[in-house]
Write a protein that holds these residues in place. Structure first.
Motif, PDB file in Angstrom:
ATOM      1  N   ARG A 176       0.627  -1.085  -0.222  1.00 16.59           N
ATOM      2  CA  ARG A 176      -0.329   0.219  -0.140  1.00 16.59           C
ATOM      3  C   ARG A 176       1.436   1.720   0.024  1.00 16.59           C
ATOM      4  O   ARG A 176       0.250   2.211  -0.736  1.00 16.59           O
ATOM      5  CB  ARG A 176      -0.607   0.106   1.313  1.00 16.59           C
ATOM      6  CG  ARG A 176      -2.349  -0.759   1.119  1.00 16.59           C
ATOM      7  CD  ARG A 176      -2.921  -1.170   2.076  1.00 16.59           C
ATOM      8  NE  ARG A 176      -4.007  -1.896   2.133  1.00 16.59           N
ATOM      9  CZ  ARG A 176      -5.012  -2.167   2.972  1.00 16.59           C
ATOM     10  NH1 ARG A 176      -4.551  -1.660   3.627  1.00 16.59           N
ATOM     11  NH2 ARG A 176      -6.076  -3.336   2.912  1.00 16.59           N
ATOM     12  N   GLY A 226       1.431   4.202  -2.814  1.00 16.87           N
ATOM     13  CA  GLY A 226       0.611   5.828  -2.782  1.00 16.87           C
ATOM     14  C   GLY A 226      -0.392   5.808  -1.806  1.00 16.87           C
ATOM     15  O   GLY A 226      -1.541   6.961  -1.673  1.00 16.87           O
ATOM     16  N   LEU A 227      -0.721   4.614  -0.764  1.00 18.20           N
ATOM     17  CA  LEU A 227      -1.673   4.765  -0.320  1.00 18.20           C
ATOM     18  C   LEU A 227      -2.261   5.485   1.092  1.00 18.20           C
ATOM     19  O   LEU A 227      -2.978   4.926   1.916  1.00 18.20           O
ATOM     20  CB  LEU A 227      -3.217   3.087  -0.809  1.00 18.20           C
ATOM     21  CG  LEU A 227      -3.507   2.516  -1.948  1.00 18.20           C
ATOM     22  CD1 LEU A 227      -4.596   1.811  -2.207  1.00 18.20           C
ATOM     23  CD2 LEU A 227      -4.511   3.962  -2.686  1.00 18.20           C
ATOM     24  N   LEU A 228      -0.398   4.869   1.350  1.00 20.91           N
ATOM     25  CA  LEU A 228      -0.503   5.136   2.316  1.00 20.91           C
ATOM     26  C   LEU A 228       0.748   6.264   3.226  1.00 20.91           C
ATOM     27  O   LEU A 228       1.475   6.609   1.911  1.00 20.91           O
ATOM     28  CB  LEU A 228      -0.013   3.864   3.623  1.00 20.91           C
ATOM     29  CG  LEU A 228      -1.325   2.990   3.798  1.00 20.91           C
ATOM     30  CD1 LEU A 228      -0.465   1.419   4.718  1.00 20.91           C
ATOM     31  CD2 LEU A 228      -2.587   3.243   5.012  1.00 20.91           C
ATOM     32  N   VAL A 229       0.503   6.931   3.881  1.00 24.24           N
ATOM     33  CA  VAL A 229       1.464   7.949   4.085  1.00 24.24           C
ATOM     34  C   VAL A 229       2.788   6.984   5.322  1.00 24.24           C
ATOM     35  O   VAL A 229       2.036   6.852   5.943  1.00 24.24           O
ATOM     36  CB  VAL A 229       1.150   9.111   4.963  1.00 24.24           C
ATOM     37  CG1 VAL A 229       2.651  10.166   4.560  1.00 24.24           C
ATOM     38  CG2 VAL A 229       0.160  10.032   3.264  1.00 24.24           C
ATOM     39  N   THR A 238       4.706   8.661  -2.927  1.00 23.10           N
ATOM     40  CA  THR A 238       4.155   8.891  -1.232  1.00 23.10           C
ATOM     41  C   THR A 238       3.746  10.605  -1.955  1.00 23.10           C
ATOM     42  O   THR A 238       1.934  10.944  -1.614  1.00 23.10           O
ATOM     43  CB  THR A 238       4.737   9.204   0.494  1.00 23.10           C
ATOM     44  OG1 THR A 238       5.602   8.351   0.308  1.00 23.10           O
ATOM     45  CG2 THR A 238       3.803   9.504   1.094  1.00 23.10           C
ATOM     46  N   SER A 269       1.713  10.756  -5.586  1.00 18.66           N
ATOM     47  CA  SER A 269       0.473   9.280  -5.891  1.00 18.66           C
ATOM     48  C   SER A 269       0.059   9.284  -7.213  1.00 18.66           C
ATOM     49  O   SER A 269      -0.106   8.503  -8.063  1.00 18.66           O
ATOM     50  CB  SER A 269       0.071   9.317  -4.100  1.00 18.66           C
ATOM     51  OG  SER A 269      -0.524  10.042  -4.060  1.00 18.66           O
ATOM     52  N   LEU A 270      -0.768  10.409  -7.347  1.00 18.09           N
ATOM     53  CA  LEU A 270      -1.615  10.210  -8.551  1.00 18.09           C
ATOM     54  C   LEU A 270      -0.681   9.793  -9.988  1.00 18.09           C
ATOM     55  O   LEU A 270      -0.550   9.322 -10.478  1.00 18.09           O
ATOM     56  CB  LEU A 270      -2.432  11.917  -9.055  1.00 18.09           C
ATOM     57  CG  LEU A 270      -3.717  11.728  -7.783  1.00 18.09           C
ATOM     58  CD1 LEU A 270      -4.182  13.042  -8.454  1.00 18.09           C
ATOM     59  CD2 LEU A 270      -4.682  10.635  -8.820  1.00 18.09           C
TER      60      LEU A 270
END
Lengths: 389, 369, 584
Positions: C58, C62-65, C79, C82-83
């Motif tokens: 994840r 880029g779904l978590l920082v 991070t 992410s897009l």
């Protein structure tokens, strides 16, 4: 509040690149396919307004007629018969003639009658005396509103009887001041004319919120959101996709409600349809936004469902001005009503239906709706950033 | 048997109350809502905004105006000088009514002719309009009586002596607060029950329950009792608030009231579990909850009397448990009723409760897959 | 740790840390993890449950920082950009969120639109993907109506609509039957070979680790090792053996060997026991045992799984738990013949609409037997189980469990069975202790007996330290333990286990089977469904099911023997299974 405005400011101005448009279209299409495959959304959007409006449109009325009244003449005579017949002639009463007061009191206690009209044994005699004869009325005061109305009707019947009686004896009964009432917008004071537009607002609150209350929570629970999130899709697109789809669905429900109000219940629509349309759209946006916000904050269908039950129905029913006059509430409670979305819309629909395009009423309320919609959508957006935490 | 049942109940309570959000939703709102709604639900008008358009400059018309100025429920917003000013004030909802005193108002009274007094009311809310007109009529009647007396004219051959039983001052709060108790109890039971079975189905825990020696009836009972207990506790708290805070007189028999509450909760829990056992998903459970709760409240006679409904709708209300409970509440609170008078309200609730619970239990067994 | 690379690495983690705080406890999911991954190969992310594999995936998507450190994918900070990163990598979460109420085609279209795949290249791409996944005939079917393996393939297809440069797959083969697993792997191999894709794949199946070009071994949030699997397992050379003892029950032998000092791991493998020893020679205890004189002991080449077990068993907290199941051999119901069937199934049919999920199956299970139901997803195993447990009425046919039909039997009869369903089905929002307490009472245990069993369950399944944690937040392996503890709470005489080890790491799986063996020895009848072929070896007898029918019944050895051929002199259970399934 301030953070929400900050959040609003930070919403990126969406560059409508072709790719973004394609994604949005795809998301909207996805929502529609899901709606079509899951009959419960369709049921919420189309069957619920139909069912609720029919039930309430016919069922809810404040027009008290045929109030059961016990009539007791302790010594029947021509005079008492005369008074009784004046009551019998009125559509407001259903008269039950009883012999004695205790009998009538028993009936009142058991709820068989709502009021007692008692003419004492010496009624005829005192009628001819200077100070006049008393007519005793006892109402059941439990339902204060009905009691007031009943008293009002009885006063009216009494007044008519008096005028007739004096006139028949060649006299004239003149009151120094004669009340001439003119009721604007709803000259017959039909309660349906004000209840049905309000119902449209209540029903739409329920529908708008219910449609979206579970959708975000469901995507979280089923893991579909994680799969969406790693595509180049923006959160704003996901939310917009949902809003567009459910907005369309809600508009369908709205049209059904308005159609029923106008054609089935014969409520006059004096304002312009397009203004109603615009305000309804704003309202729908706010209601959907509220549902989305609930869904996003709860992230769990069970809690979202509980929030939707607690947060929508009763507040919209009691605090929107649908039945209870907001101006008569204590200041603190009036303050509370300002956070009820339905409040603004109830005001607008009642005015648009019965009074017409009164901009000074419509405009501020429409702006309030816009602000509420923006608030809820901002909360949703803020709470659902593209992260899993 | 008892251990198993106890374990089920404990489990249901934990499942309900462990989640802080769920806990908040369940405990906070009912109390806040009772207070807020208790103040909100009233048909009395306390502050009728009105305007006066007085074309007569006589002392008599000024006296007449004073009758309104002195009335506690009226608040004068504006004084108008021309006909054109009336419409905007009413349209904008700035005033509810306009009192229009004609040019010859004083002269007509002196000459013995009836002086017309025009009252223009905003009819958008017909009930408010009607109540306001009643207030106006009362003031006018009083004025007339005083005027006649002052001018030595004879009284009327008959007059009304009215009295209200059970609620002498006709306070509508006394009527609505007990009603809100019923509504909140209904919502709580639906909240607790309508989605529980669907949730267990969706999460797969329902199967795990069914392979234990627990009988379907026990599972049902385990699901019913928490709603019942929460409803009882909440009902008690609300009763206390109603009597101590809102000072609604509680005249009747407390056992009868609790018996009514218990039977009502039984029927509410039954309806909730019926919905719950029919629903496959939580979404359906929620929808079903609404489809029961909303009509049940609106058709209960809470705000609009059942007697005003058309006969078909009146027949539908016979299966609405809230209808009976509201009568019990009001009769016990205000009329001081006991079991003898309430029996007619108690047995239908018991019947609805038993019927819905048996149906739910049947569905439990036959919709296991 | 970072090794020299010829090309720029495609995914780089630098002192990456991430923690979560569900409830009061703080869980360090990743602890200063650093590694780099080569492009154009398959890298395996291997580790037991709760090692931090999903968190790492994840973070890469880029779904978590992260709390600290950084992770770069394709040269970009995952991070902060992410897009952009998400636009050029593909990520398939563990539970890929297919929209079950959309058809296969609609799901594909949705992801093609979201990924911005041009309309003109779609036709060709869809064709490739559908061909690759074999979903072509099902494009019009609702995704919810696909079998587990097909869903997984569709998930992969959706991830691949726009060929990503880096593909992240989080346990793509969990809950997938061997046939589908082979297909998935061949798809992945082809992607790497033909499209030059880089793949990071996490798995709990260690045979899959051997198919990776490189593996990263993750344990408790730390990287334990990184390297080429063959090279890594080579370090164990000389320490791996197979033992066979004619005429001796291999299960009992395995149990004995496993408890012998100096043995790291003992595993049933066909007719032999696979042994990993601490030293490069057989422990004295084995050599000197009188029984072992007849045994044939051969050294074999080490496998990756041997290495994994060896590495993890060497750590604290990972020592195998001594099993004491405290099962008084139950026999109050064992009246008469010990070989009499306790479960009888005769021409059982179950239809859903016009679909026959179970189509006329018959079999018997004897007391104290471990009986396996083997089959691909959708073969009808779970449906059969649900009928046996009385959760589902059969459409026709006859079934008996301990002489009763549980659907109509008195509730007390259900106290004789234990059931562990495929899906986690304890109360996720209740704590472990509350779940145990609830099920103990639900099974009618009270007072002293209840307290004893609760203490037993917490101790036996090592649940003490999780007592106050929400069951839903447990790592998968512990969820399984909890489920098993609940199912065993009341000492059932028949145990139904539906895919009990799906997605569980090898150590937990060993422990699990140790328990099952002990239970069977004490007289408990165990019915188990699985699609782990090696686990089928533990069964006394098994049936292979496909499309609701039984393909074959028998002892594992007999089933394997039936498919022996010159090309396959020593067929594995997987070979036998695939052969049987393919024949139909």
């Amino acid at each position: 509040m301030k953070t929400v405005f900050d959040a609003l400011r930070r919403i990126p101005v969406m560059r409508r690149t072709p790719a973004s448009l394609t994604r949005l279209k795809a998301l909207v299409r996805k929502e529609f396919l899901q709606i079509v495959r899951d009959p419960s959304s369709i049921a919420i959007a189309f069957l619920m307004p139909l069912f609720l409006l029919l039930l309430f449109g016919y069922g809810v009325s404040l027009d008290t007629e045929h109030v059961p009244v016990a009539f007791v003449a302790e010594q029947p005579s021509a005079d008492t018969d005369d008074f009784r017949s004046s009551l019998l002639g009125s559509r407001y009463f259903a008269i039950a003639t009883l012999r004695t007061l205790p009998e009538a009191e028993q009936a009142l206690r058991e709820g068989r009658v709502n009021a007692i009209v008692r003419l004492r044994a010496n009624f005829s005699e005192r009628l001819r005396r200077a100070d006049g004869a008393p007519i005793q009325i006892i109402v059941n005061g439990v339902d204060a509103n009905t009691a007031q109305l009943t008293l009002g009707y009885l006063e009216g019947a009494w007044g008519n009887w008096l005028t007739r009686r004096v006139a028949s004896r060649g006299g004239e009964l003149t009151a120094p001041v004669q009340l001439e009432q003119r009721v604007w917008f709803n000259s017959e004071l039909k309660s349906r004319n004000f209840l049905v537009p309000g119902l449209v607002a209540i029903v739409m609150t329920l529908i708008g919120t219910l449609l979206t209350a579970l959708v975000m929570a469901r995507e979280w629970e089923r893991g579909t959101l994680e799969a969406l999130l790693v595509t180049p899709t923006r959160m704003s697109e996901i939310l917009l996709g949902k809003i567009i789809a459910y907005f369309t669905l809600g508009t369908g429900g709205m049209l059904i409600s308005v159609g029923l109000a106008v054609w089935l219940f014969g409520v006059p629509l004096r304002g312009s349809f397009w203004l109603l349309w615009t305000c309804a759209s704003l309202f729908l946006l706010a209601a959907l936004g509220m549902g989305l916000a609930i869904s996003t904050v709860a992230r769990n269908q069970f809690v979202a469902g509980q929030l939707a039950i607690v947060g929508t129905f009763l507040p919209a029913f009691l605090l929107s001005g649908f039945i209870f006059d907001i101006d008569s509430m204590p200041a603190a409670v009036q303050g509370v009503t300002h956070v009820i979305v339905a409040r603004y819309f109830v005001t607008i629909v009642q005015t648009l239906f019965l009074a017409g395009d009164v901009w000074s009423v419509v405009l501020p309320n429409a702006l309030a709706l816009l602000a509420m919609a923006a608030f809820f959508l901002a909360v949703t957006w803020r709470k659902s950033r593209k992260r899993l935490e | 048997m008892l251990t198993r049942l106890l374990a089920l109940i404990v489990k249901e309570f934990l499942a309900l109350l462990k989640d802080p959000k769920s806990r908040t939703v369940l405990i906070g709102p009912p109390l806040i809502q009772l207070i807020v709604f208790g103040y909100a639900a009233t048909f009395e008008l306390k502050d009728i905004p009105y305007a006066v358009f007085n074309e007569d400059r006589s002392a008599i018309s000024r006296d007449f105006e004073a009758a309104f100025t002195g009335a506690p429920s009226f608040r004068r917003i504006a004084t108008i000088r021309s006909e054109e000013e009336i419409a905007p004030l009413i349209d904008d909802r700035q005033v509810l009514l306009v009192i229009h005193i004609g040019q010859r108002f004083g002269a007509q009274q002196l000459s013995g002719d009836p002086a017309p007094l025009q009252v223009i009311v905003d009819g958008r809310n017909s009930n408010t309009a009607m109540v306001a007109l009643n207030y106006v009529r009362r003031i006018v009647n009083q004025y007339n009586e005083d005027w006649l007396k002052a001018h030595g004219q004879s009284g009327l051959p008959a007059h009304l002596e009215s009295r209200a039983w059970f609620n002498p001052n006709l306070e509508s709060r006394w009527f609505f607060v007990p009603g809100i108790i019923g509504m909140l109890s209904l919502i709580t039971t639906i909240l607790v029950t309508a989605m529980t079975v669907a949730r267990e189905r969706e999460q797969g825990t329902f199967d795990q329950l069914l392979v234990t020696p627990l009988r379907p009836a026990e599972i049902l009972l385990g699901k019913a009792l928490p709603g019942f207990i929460i409803g009882m506790v909440q009902g008690t708290v609300i009763l206390l608030i109603a009597t101590l805070w809102f000072r609604v007189p509680l005249l009747g028999s407390l056992p009868a009231l609790y018996c009514g509450l218990a039977l009502f909760l039984l029927s509410g829990v039954g309806a909730g579990l019926l919905i719950s056992s029919l629903a496959v998903t939580q979404q359906q459970g929620l929808l079903g909850g609404f489809l029961f709760m909303v009509p049940a409240s609106i058709l209960s006679g809470f705000a609009t009397p059942i007697a005003n409904m058309p006969p078909v709708v009146q027949a539908i209300t016979l299966i609405d448990p809230l209808r009976y409970f509201l009568v019990v509440l009001r009769k016990v609170f205000l009329e001081g009723a006991g079991f003898d008078i309430l029996f007619g309200q108690l047995w239908p609730m018991a019947l609805i409760g038993v019927a819905s619970l048996s149906l739910a239990s049947w569905l439990f067994r036959h919709r296991m897959y | 740790m970072v090794m020299a690379m010829k090309e720029a690495p495609i995914l780089v983690a630098d002192h990456l840390s991430k923690s979560f705080t569900p409830g009061r406890q703080r869980i360090q999911a990743l602890d200063a993890v650093s590694f780099a991954i080569r492009p154009g190969v398959i890298t395996g992310l291997i580790g037991p449950d709760a090692a931090g594999k999903t968190t790492l995936m994840r973070l890469a998507a880029g779904l978590l920082v992260p709390d600290s450190g950084s992770i770069h994918a394709l040269g970009l900070d995952a991070t902060h950009d992410s897009l952009t990163v998400q636009a050029s990598l593909g990520y398939m979460p563990q539970r890929f969120g297919l929209y079950e109420d959309l058809t296969v085609q609609e799901n594909l279209d949705l992801y093609a639109d979201l990924q911005g795949v041009a309309k003109d290249v779609r036709g060709e791409r869809y064709g490739e993907l559908m061909h690759m996944t074999g979903l072509q005939p099902f494009v019009g079917r609702l995704a919810g109506k696909l079998s587990g393996g097909m869903k997984q393939k569709l998930g992969l297809a959706c991830t691949l609509v726009r060929p990503p440069r880096l593909l992240l797959l989080d346990e793509p083969t969990v809950g997938v039957d061997p046939v589908s697993r082979r297909e998935l792997w061949s798809i992945i191999d082809r992607l790497v070979a033909s499209e030059g894709m880089s793949v990071l794949l996490s798995t709990a199946y260690l045979d899959e680790a051997e198919r990776c070009d490189e593996v990263i071994l993750l344990h408790e949030g730390k990287v334990m090792a990184q390297g080429i699997p063959a090279e890594m397992s080579a370090t164990l050379r000389g320490r791996t053996w197979t033992v066979s003892l004619p005429g001796r029950q291999h299960r009992a032998l395995q149990m004995r060997l496993a408890q012998t000092a100096g043995v790291v791991d003992a595993l049933v493998q066909g007719e032999r026991i696979r042994l990993v020893t601490e030293q490069a020679q057989l422990p004295d205890a084995i050599d000197s045992h009188p029984d072992m004189h007849e045994a044939t002991v051969d050294p074999v080449a080490p496998r990756f799984e041997d290495l994994f077990v060896d590495m993890l068993r060497g750590r604290p907290n990972s020592t195998p738990h001594a099993t004491h199941l405290d099962f008084a051999p139950i026999s109050p119901h064992a009246d008469g013949d010990a070989t009499a069937p306790v479960i009888k199934v005769d021409r059982l049919i179950r239809c859903f609409g016009d679909f026959r999920a179970v189509d006329g199956i018959s079999f018997d299970v004897r007391r104290g037997e471990i009986f396996g139901l083997l089959g691909a997803n959708g073969a009808g195993k779970s449906t059969t189980f649900r009928m046996l447990c009385g959760l589902l009425p059969p459409s026709s046919g006859h079934l008996e469990v301990a002489g009763l039909d549980l659907r109509h039997a008195a509730s007390a009869a259900r106290a004789r069975i234990g059931y562990m369903s495929q899906k986690f089905s304890q109360y996720g929002n209740l704590s472990v202790g509350q779940n145990l307490a609830f099920f103990a009472s639900a099974y009618g245990l009270a007072n002293k007996a209840r307290a004893e069993r609760l203490a037993w369950a917490e101790d036996e399944f090592d649940l003490v330290r999780y007592r106050n944690q929400l069951a839903g937040d447990l790592p998968l392996g512990y969820k399984q333990r909890l489920a098993m503890a609940c199912a065993l709470m009341h000492r059932p005489e028949i145990l139904f286990l539906d895919e009990p080890t799906s997605g569980v790491d090898p150590l937990a799986r060993r422990e699990f089977w140790q328990r099952i063996n002990a239970l069977a020895l004490s007289g408990v009848t165990v019915l188990v469904t699985t699609h782990f072929m090696e686990e089928a070896e533990y069964c006394d007898r098994l049936v292979i099911m496909a499309a609701g029918r039984i393909l074959t019944v028998g002892e594992p050895a007999a089933i394997k023997a039936a498919v022996r051929s010159p090309e396959l002199p020593e067929p594995s259970m997987e070979d036998a299974f695939i052969k049987h399934v393919e024949e139909t």
